[in-house]
Every structure is written in structure tokens, then in C-alpha cells.
Design an enzyme around this catalytic site. Structure first.
Site: not given
Length: 432
Positions: A190, A224, A372
Site C-alpha cells: 500500500d 491509506h 480497500s
């Protein structure tokens, strides 16, 4: 002087006898092992006829040994009644009771392998270990009930994974703390992870950086990846509260990257895995369908690494995206707190399971939406499932996918956009 052929043959026989294979005996020294009781696991490639023949052979041997025990007991009882006041010294240790019963007590399957429980003498146990159809033997062990822990006022996403019907939802997350992914590595491919965040309790570490390899921030400029890791394994918001997360950075501070770097990330995580380790790759990212990315996923699962991928947020068929379309991935769609399919979630036959993914709470008390954030919930559930298993018990990635689907809550989600989309909501309650 040449060696006679007879001598060579004798040596070969002796060497062969010494090298005769014995199936492993697990829990041999366990203090909780039950005397004389075993679990015998057979190889998965055996045909039904071979399994039946093996069970018949063992049952016959056990019956003969049982008869011998009974006869010996009767002889020893007569000796004690008619002879001296004390029995021969070997009677009590070897034949503890007339109630000793050798034989198979139950049969079942472990993954793709057939198995059975049995009461066995030491000699019969060793004989079974030498049979080529036996994968391993494990001593039966006493088990105590693990207590369920309760996290008060937990996020709805955590709670929903533990109940079948939304009408039974409560503000409390009930889970098994002692079965929370300890010993499992989840590779978060990620934007990085803020590994120093207190929510990770020193269970997050830095792996590698394919964005800024020469001057890596060794953190998460985007945020994120940190929030994804939070749903997988953080102490408050995570499913697997004892698992470890390893940062593999492939996305920039703006949250963008390339399919080439995704492949590099998958390859690196796979290279860290070895037989006996428990490794999961989480891919909360999406790109147009890429055969190269899908092949990288296949290579990882071929090595025994579980790959969990988000279905994507384009509101289209997941078969058009990667890694969502990789045949060996576990591809996760999203639902909301009303058990409605997330309006943005990709769907279709390439996706496999649904998990909470709308306004789910994660690290930083942030509410996030997207596949996600449904993907790491499933990664955390896998970590919980494999955490307590021994190396021989760990299911293959394909078997894990089947397990998640077979135990899911079916037909619970409304507004499914396509009749090819599986309606399987992930489910993993406290089993204590």
C-alpha cells in the site's frame, strides 16, 4: 577382494530397514496429551478405496491387540487370585485397566485429508507411523474452553463479522483474544504504515519501499496503508489484534502507483515467506486488468501465501480489474451497516466474499469507505483462523477461500447488482 552379491543384498536390506520412513509424531511431549489416544491424518492424494483399506487394516490390528490385552488381563487376574498377593510388576503399567479399548473411535476430514481418532498401543502406533499412506500422527490433547472477550462500543464493522443476522447486532464486539492472529504476518502492500502509531503496539514494522527506495520516509505520507492496517490488526479497530503488519510501500504520497511496483511488492512479500510461516498479502488497490499482476498473485498463492484483494470501487465487474480478477486471490466486495451492497463496490463472478466497507472506523478515529477497507477485515479473519494452527494444519490458499465461502452468511445482503455476484457475507464468531 570383490564383495559377494549376498553381502551387498544384506547391506541393502539393513540400510533400507534403518531408513524406513516414519510419519511425524506431533505433540509427543505435550503435558496435555491423553495417554494412548491419537489423531491419525492420511495423505490427501489417497483414493477412497485406499483410505477404507487402511482403516480396515488398522481396525483389524487393533482388535487383535485388544483381544491380547483381555486375555493377558484374565491371566493376570487369575494369578493374583490364586497365587501371590502381588501381581507381576508389568501388569499395572502395561494393562492399566480391563476397560482398555484399542481401536478407531471416529473419522473425519482435515482440509482435503481424511483422518481418524484412535486408541492405540505403542506398538500399533509405531506400526501405523511406518505405513506410507499416513501423513502424520498427533497425540490427542486435553482442551480447555477459551474465554470470549468483549470490546464495548465497537465499530459496527467488527460486530457484523460475528453475527448471522443484523437484527441481533449489538454495540459490543465479542471475540476470542487468545485466537487473534499471533504469529501471522500481514503484508500491507500500500502507501506505507505509520509503524510508530500506538494502536499497533509495536506489531507493525517496515518492510521495503518501491516508491522512494533511496530516501524512504519509512512511514505513510498518504495515510491509506495505515488505516488499512488498522482494520486488519490494530488493538481497537482491528480484527486480528495480535497479528503483525509489515509495510510494503508501492503507492506514493498522493496514493498513486504503477502495476510494475505492485508486482515488485507482491514478489518481495512472497520472498519473505517460507514453509511453515503464516503469511497474508493484503492488496487494497486496483488497476485495469493486468495479466502480469494476476500472475504475480498466482505465484504468491502457489508458495502458500494468502492473497486478499479489494474488488475495487468503480461500480463495475471486478473481472475487469487487477488484482481483483486474479483467479487465486480472495476478492472482497463491500456492504454497509444496513446490509445493503455498497453502491460503489465492484461485483461479479471474479469476486468471492463481502465484508463491511462503508463508514467503518479505523486508526485515527477516521471513518472510511471503500473495498480497500473491507479487504483487510477478511485478511484479519484469515489471520485469526490460521494463528493457532500447526504447520501441517495450515490450509492452502484455495482451501481457505472455500472455507470462507462455506462458513459465510449467505443471502443477507440486498441490492446485489448482478446475478453472477456471490451473496456471501464474511462470518467469524467467537467459538469459545
Amino acid at each position: 577382494m570383490p564383495i559377494a552379491p549376498q553381502v551387498i543384498l544384506l547391506l541393502a536390506i539393513l540400510v533400507g530397514a534403518q531408513c524406513k520412513r516414519l510419519a511425524p509424531l506431533h505433540a509427543a511431549d505435550s503435558p496435555d496429551a491423553i495417554e494412548g489416544e491419537y489423531i491419525v491424518v492420511l495423505h490427501s492424494y489417497l483414493a477412497k478405496q485406499q483410505v477404507n483399506a487402511h482403516i480396515a487394516k488398522v481396525s483389524e490390528r487393533a482388535l487383535l491387540e485388544q483381544q491380547a490385552v483381555s486375555e493377558k488381563w484374565e491371566d493376570d487376574t487369575d494369578y493374583m487370585q490364586d497365587g501371590p498377593t502381588e501381581a507381576p510388576g508389568d501388569v499395572v503399567p502395561e494393562y492399566r485397566s480391563k476397560q482398555t479399548r484399542y481401536g478407531i473411535t471416529s473419522t473425519y476430514a482435515i482440509g482435503m485429508s481424511k483422518a481418524y481418532s484412535a486408541r492405540l498401543s505403542d506398538s500399533l502406533r509405531d506400526s501405523i507411523r511406518s505405513m506410507k499412506e499416513v501423513k502424520y500422527i498427533e497425540r490427542n490433547q486435553e482442551v480447555t474452553a477459551a474465554a470470549c472477550s468483549t470490546q464495548k462500543n465497537a465499530d459496527w464493522g467488527l460486530v457484523r463479522t460475528t453475527i448471522r443476522d443484523r437484527s441481533n447486532i449489538s454495540p459490543d464486539y465479542v471475540y476470542e483474544l487468545d485466537n487473534s492472529g499471533e504469529g501471522v504476518n500481514i503484508y500491507i502492500i500500500d502507501s506505507g504504515i505509520s509503524i510508530g502509531n500506538a494502536e499497533f503496539e509495536n506489531r507493525a514494522s517496515w518492510g521495503t519501499d518501491f516508491v522512494e527506495s533511496n530516501n524512504s520516509p519509512m512511514s505513510d505520507p498518504n495515510g491509506h496503508g495505515t488505516r488499512v492496517a488498522g482494520l486488519a490488526m490494530s488493538k481497537t479497530f482491528g480484527i486480528a489484534k495480535k497479528a503483525s503488519a509489515i509495510a510494503v510501500r508501492v503507492l506514493s504520497a498522493t496514493g498513486t502507483g504503477t502495476s510494475a511496483n505492485i508486482i515488485r511488492g507482491i514478489q518481495w512479500a512472497t520472498s519473505q515467506h517460507s514453509t511453515g510461516k503464516k503469511s497474508i498479502i493484503n492488496l487494497s488497490l486496483s488497476c485495469p486488468k493486468s495479466q502480469a499482476v494476476n500472475d504475480a498473485v498466482q505465484a504468491a498463492t502457489d508458495k502458500g501465501v494468502y492473497v486478499v484483494a479489494s474488488a475495487g470501487n468503480e461500480k463495475k465487474d471486478a473481472c475487469t480489474r487487477s488484482p481483483a480478477s486474479a483467479p487465486s486471490s480472495i476478492t472482497v466486495m463491500a456492504s454497509d451497516s444496513d446490509d445493503s451492497f455498497a453502491w460503489f463496490s465492484n461485483y461479479g463472478s471474479c469476486a468471492h466474499i463481502i465484508a463491511p466497507g462503508v463508514n467503518v472506523k479505523t486508526v485515527g478515529n477516521v471513518f472510511d469507505s471503500g473495498t480497500s477497507f473491507s479487504s483487510p477485515i477478511v485478511a484479519g479473519i484469515i489471520a485469526k483462523h490460521i494463528g493457532p494452527l500447526s504447520a501441517d494444519q495450515i490450509p492452502t490458499p484455495a482451501d481457505m477461500k472455500k472455507y470462507l465461502i462455506s462458513t459465510s452468511s449467505t443471502q443477507k445482503i440486498t441490492n446485489i447488482p448482478s446475478n453472477t455476484t456471490p451473496n456471501n457475507l464474511v462470518y467469524y464468531p467467537c467459538s469459545a
